[in-house]
Design a protein around this motif. Sequence first.
Motif: not given
Length: 421
Positions: A135-144, A328-346
Amino acid sequence: MAATGDQAPAGAVRAGRRTRLLALVAVLGPGLLAGLSDDDPAGITTYSVLGAQYGYQLLWVLLLSTLALIVFHSLGARMGVVTGQGLIGLIRQRYGVRAGGIALVVLVVANVGTTCAEFAGIAGGFELFGVSRYVAVPVAAVAVTVLMNRGNFHRVEHILIGLSAVFVAYVAAGILAGPDWGQAFYGLVVPTMPLTRDAVLIATATVGTTLAPWGLSFIQSYAVDKKLTVADLRYERIDVATGAVLTGVIGFFVVVACAATLHVQGVAINDAADAAGALEPLAGSLASALFAIGLIGAALLAAAVLPLSTAYSICEYTGSEAALDDRFADAKPFYLSYVVVIGVSALIVLLPDAPLIPILVLSQVLNAVLLLPLLVFMYGIARDRDLMGDHTASRPAAALYLATIAFIALCVGALFVLNVA
């Protein structure tokens, strides 16, 4: 008229002080966040194990690591402000595409390992309060992730700096533990060390968690994103020193809390969550609760900040847009990189029977190993007059950089020798 004449200079002095204070407040951010985020679950775990196993003896390693943090975070901020580029972008420009690619891979590997450690800390901290990691890890990942994708630069920065106030919990926990202050300060200034593999391992992990690769990249890129100028450098030095000193102070109180309780009683721990639980019968439920709250807050702060280092670096290498103010639409690589690191780590932390303890401690040893090539690159850039101009490192400064690199190399080399032996 005389009174008026006397008041005018006083008023001018007050106005000047107010102007300088406002200028400092406007600059604050890169140093504070890069420094305080180093006191993440991996760092707290490392400091906890250091205190529980060796008492006050290895506090001097923390002191030297904190000084190294000031030296290289100051350099990173200066490089970003002077050149207007992040670390990976500068390495690519100075040393070529291949070297830049190697540096990027080194940074991404270190960052993913450390981000896993942040979510491991979130899992361990919430489990102390009876909340499942699932519960804690997915909620934290979504929050950040939502925080970084929905807020503008200044709003995000203010929230993160506000969250860093949670570190006061560690100072309180350390005081409540009733440490021997004389022994603590002796261990801080008198270097002694058992020549064993475990002692060298924890010393190397302390270096790796205090002066982490992600912090070097983050502080430089964040200074660029914040649009600091050369005129801001004197205030940014205060920002860096403040963040680094607070990092060392918090680490100090974590070590003394565990040294005064767990080490004295011979209690072995494996991670920071264990330390929080073990503190309760020895230092009281308040100290234990404060330790656990600090762990969760530190994990959330670092989980939000650390992936930014990866996102900035990937975009610098590829030449893509990278700024928190961008949509997000103007900086997709930036935000997608962020999301991938968060998702893989979680996801790694949520794997059944995931080895949280090795993730927490060994990731910091990996940081120390991977730190060396980045520091060598930074040294070369700092001495490059074409890139740094009037802010090229002087000979005394260069000698200080080399001494710091040699200290870290000695730790890594000693660990390698002891492992081979």
